[in-house]
Write a protein that holds these residues in place. Sequence first.
Motif, PDB file in Angstrom:
ATOM      1  N   SER A 278      14.420 -14.432  -2.234  1.00 15.89           N
ATOM      2  CA  SER A 278      13.610 -15.621  -2.847  1.00 15.89           C
ATOM      3  C   SER A 278      13.153 -14.591  -4.059  1.00 15.89           C
ATOM      4  O   SER A 278      12.163 -15.414  -5.048  1.00 15.89           O
ATOM      5  N   GLY A 279      13.462 -12.997  -3.658  1.00 13.19           N
ATOM      6  CA  GLY A 279      12.656 -12.520  -5.154  1.00 13.19           C
ATOM      7  C   GLY A 279      10.968 -12.688  -4.980  1.00 13.19           C
ATOM      8  O   GLY A 279      10.244 -11.849  -6.653  1.00 13.19           O
ATOM      9  N   TYR A 280      10.530 -12.656  -3.988  1.00 13.90           N
ATOM     10  CA  TYR A 280       8.876 -12.437  -4.001  1.00 13.90           C
ATOM     11  C   TYR A 280       8.564 -11.402  -4.031  1.00 13.90           C
ATOM     12  O   TYR A 280       7.577 -11.095  -4.919  1.00 13.90           O
ATOM     13  N   SER A 281       9.183 -10.289  -3.895  1.00 15.72           N
ATOM     14  CA  SER A 281       8.710  -8.880  -4.136  1.00 15.72           C
ATOM     15  C   SER A 281       8.445  -8.688  -6.444  1.00 15.72           C
ATOM     16  O   SER A 281       7.621  -7.666  -6.712  1.00 15.72           O
ATOM     17  N   GLU A 282       9.621  -8.966  -6.349  1.00 17.11           N
ATOM     18  CA  GLU A 282       9.807  -9.056  -7.415  1.00 17.11           C
ATOM     19  C   GLU A 282       8.462  -9.599  -8.457  1.00 17.11           C
ATOM     20  O   GLU A 282       7.888  -9.378  -9.434  1.00 17.11           O
TER      21      GLU A 282
ATOM     22  N   ILE B 132       0.573  -0.624   0.430  1.00 16.78           N
ATOM     23  CA  ILE B 132       0.342   0.038  -0.034  1.00 16.78           C
ATOM     24  C   ILE B 132       1.228   1.612   0.183  1.00 16.78           C
ATOM     25  O   ILE B 132      -0.378   1.932  -0.775  1.00 16.78           O
ATOM     26  N   LEU B 133       1.470   1.414   0.178  1.00 14.16           N
ATOM     27  CA  LEU B 133       3.256   2.638   0.493  1.00 14.16           C
ATOM     28  C   LEU B 133       4.021   2.088   0.151  1.00 14.16           C
ATOM     29  O   LEU B 133       4.258   3.060   0.009  1.00 14.16           O
ATOM     30  N   GLY B 134       4.132   1.319  -0.772  1.00 15.32           N
ATOM     31  CA  GLY B 134       5.373   1.183  -1.777  1.00 15.32           C
ATOM     32  C   GLY B 134       6.508   0.918  -0.968  1.00 15.32           C
ATOM     33  O   GLY B 134       7.245   1.337  -1.777  1.00 15.32           O
ATOM     34  N   ALA B 135       7.027   0.845   0.197  1.00 14.57           N
ATOM     35  CA  ALA B 135       8.282   0.569   0.880  1.00 14.57           C
ATOM     36  C   ALA B 135       8.694  -0.934   0.351  1.00 14.57           C
ATOM     37  O   ALA B 135       7.790  -1.914  -0.001  1.00 14.57           O
ATOM     38  N   ASP B 136       9.661  -0.788   0.401  1.00 12.92           N
ATOM     39  CA  ASP B 136      10.939  -1.584   0.533  1.00 12.92           C
ATOM     40  C   ASP B 136      10.950  -2.912   1.047  1.00 12.92           C
ATOM     41  O   ASP B 136      10.505  -2.229   2.328  1.00 12.92           O
ATOM     42  N   ILE B 137      10.797  -3.925   1.177  1.00 11.51           N
ATOM     43  CA  ILE B 137      10.017  -5.186   2.449  1.00 11.51           C
ATOM     44  C   ILE B 137      11.100  -5.480   2.932  1.00 11.51           C
ATOM     45  O   ILE B 137      10.446  -5.195   4.176  1.00 11.51           O
TER      46      ILE B 137
ATOM     47  N   ASP C  84       8.059 -19.802  -8.576  1.00  9.14           N
ATOM     48  CA  ASP C  84       8.393 -21.001  -9.214  1.00  9.14           C
ATOM     49  C   ASP C  84       9.210 -21.171  -7.738  1.00  9.14           C
ATOM     50  O   ASP C  84       8.759 -21.224  -6.203  1.00  9.14           O
ATOM     51  N   VAL C  85       9.642 -23.173  -8.072  1.00 11.96           N
ATOM     52  CA  VAL C  85       9.919 -23.694  -6.993  1.00 11.96           C
ATOM     53  C   VAL C  85      10.602 -23.227  -6.417  1.00 11.96           C
ATOM     54  O   VAL C  85      11.440 -23.167  -4.601  1.00 11.96           O
ATOM     55  N   GLY C  86      12.113 -22.462  -6.522  1.00 11.07           N
ATOM     56  CA  GLY C  86      13.083 -22.435  -5.673  1.00 11.07           C
ATOM     57  C   GLY C  86      12.422 -21.122  -4.287  1.00 11.07           C
ATOM     58  O   GLY C  86      13.128 -20.697  -3.598  1.00 11.07           O
ATOM     59  N   THR C  87      11.585 -20.175  -4.907  1.00  9.45           N
ATOM     60  CA  THR C  87      10.838 -19.251  -4.532  1.00  9.45           C
ATOM     61  C   THR C  87      10.476 -19.386  -3.016  1.00  9.45           C
ATOM     62  O   THR C  87      10.421 -19.453  -1.529  1.00  9.45           O
ATOM     63  N   LYS C  88       9.410 -20.543  -3.186  1.00 15.12           N
ATOM     64  CA  LYS C  88       8.619 -21.146  -2.706  1.00 15.12           C
ATOM     65  C   LYS C  88       9.980 -22.599  -0.973  1.00 15.12           C
ATOM     66  O   LYS C  88      10.201 -22.414  -0.076  1.00 15.12           O
TER      67      LYS C  88
END
Length: 489
Positions: free
Chosen positions: A420-424, A47-52, A438-442
């Motif tokens: 993990s590349g979650y945000s992307e 919502i605020l657009g911050a980097d997690i 993908d399974v790598g992120t999981k």
Amino acid sequence: MNKSNVDISTQKHMNFKEIAAYSLGLFGFQAIVGLLNSYQAEFDASILGADIAVVGILILIAKIVSAVFDPIVGNLIDRSKSKRGKFKSMIMYSIIPLLVFTAVVFADVPFKNNKAITYVWIFVTYLIWSLAMTLGDVPSQGIASVLTPNPTERTNVVSISNTFKQIGFSACVVIVPIVCLIVPNGSQVIGFEGETDTPMIGSEYFWTAVLTAVLGCVLFALIPMLNKERVPYVSGEKTTTKDMLNALKNNKPLMLVIISYFLGFGRQMAMGIQVQAANVLLGSQNLVAVLGVVTAIGSMVSMAICPVLIKKLGEKKVYLIMSFYGFVVSVLSFIVGFLWFRNPENMVLTVLFYLFLFLIGLQFGAVTLMPMIMTADCVDYYEYETGKRMEGAAYSVLTLTIKVCLALGTALGLVFVQFSGYSETVAQITAGTAAGFDVGTKDIIFFAYTVMPGILALLSTIPMFKYDIVGEKKAKIASELAARREAKD
């Protein structure tokens, strides 16, 4: 002395109404804490657009900065002259600021396009919320040591109330999806076919925060309204910061409890990334209830059986057993998940996946219940050795430790999420250029969800081998203190 032994182990002091009030009060307070722990980072990012990852670091810094407030609150408690009781009066002071700033943290601000101002806003509002939380947290934990002079009754009350506390901490995984269904244009719960759900909007987070804050504070107020402080103490005693540090330095058992908690700082880091884990592993953050409830049920079972195990084995052995168990079951859970991600249609692996999430929950009695009981025992130990009770000092250090460790665990978990590349991937799913994770992120997120907490649970056992307020020594301290109080009367 024999009379004291009988009285201290058999006399009941608390009625059902008091136990219910204390348990529901902790439930309400932890519902607020659990909401911020689980959803603040996702709100700030989506919502605020911050980097997690930056949010995780800001939360950690705010906790460290606010840490100086814990001993201040402890000192105020120990010096209190309030007729309401030194713990109950402090709880009342915390309710209004806690209510207001729980909602403020989830406000959708108009300046969110300016990253610098947004990060300052996130830090300042969370810092103020942390101060308000400390004002309620220290006395609500510390009051457990004065509700009853009977150690057995205290163990049972702490066990019951901490079961409600754990349920409250997980309540947001149920409240948020409900609010999503009520708010117009709310996000939709999806299945396991890889469809993307409608992202949560700012109003959903805000009204969830308002609802949780109001209900949580109403329940929290039950503690000072209905509970009694029964264990005598010297009200209004002046205690300097130096006195507090010396008292803690000379309380070796308490130091062992604190060091153990710090070594196991990531045992509950899964709660800090539960929303992201649900999104990655199950396909939607609205399915966090499925992920959280399964583990919460295991945790509730753990709380229920802990008093029985403690009666047979003692706190120290139960803590060690649960910690070793936590390491083993966490590693096995990751292995099952690793296989399931690659064979999602396999029903046996699906059942095993949820079974192991339940089994993971069985260890949490060690991290949520034992430190509370042990700290109360350490307060008794210090009184036995010095004639002074310093519940405020002891519990301020414990609550400080819990909060910093929770922030450390959340920050570490969010670093794994970022790595993990979650945000992307979320951005790609929203843009329609990716079908799912993908399974790598999981693998990376599930490793942070299971194996890392297991490793840290194992590390936390090291100091506990030297903890000795158990068995005959604990019984001797309780009976001697009872005799001293009887002699004063």
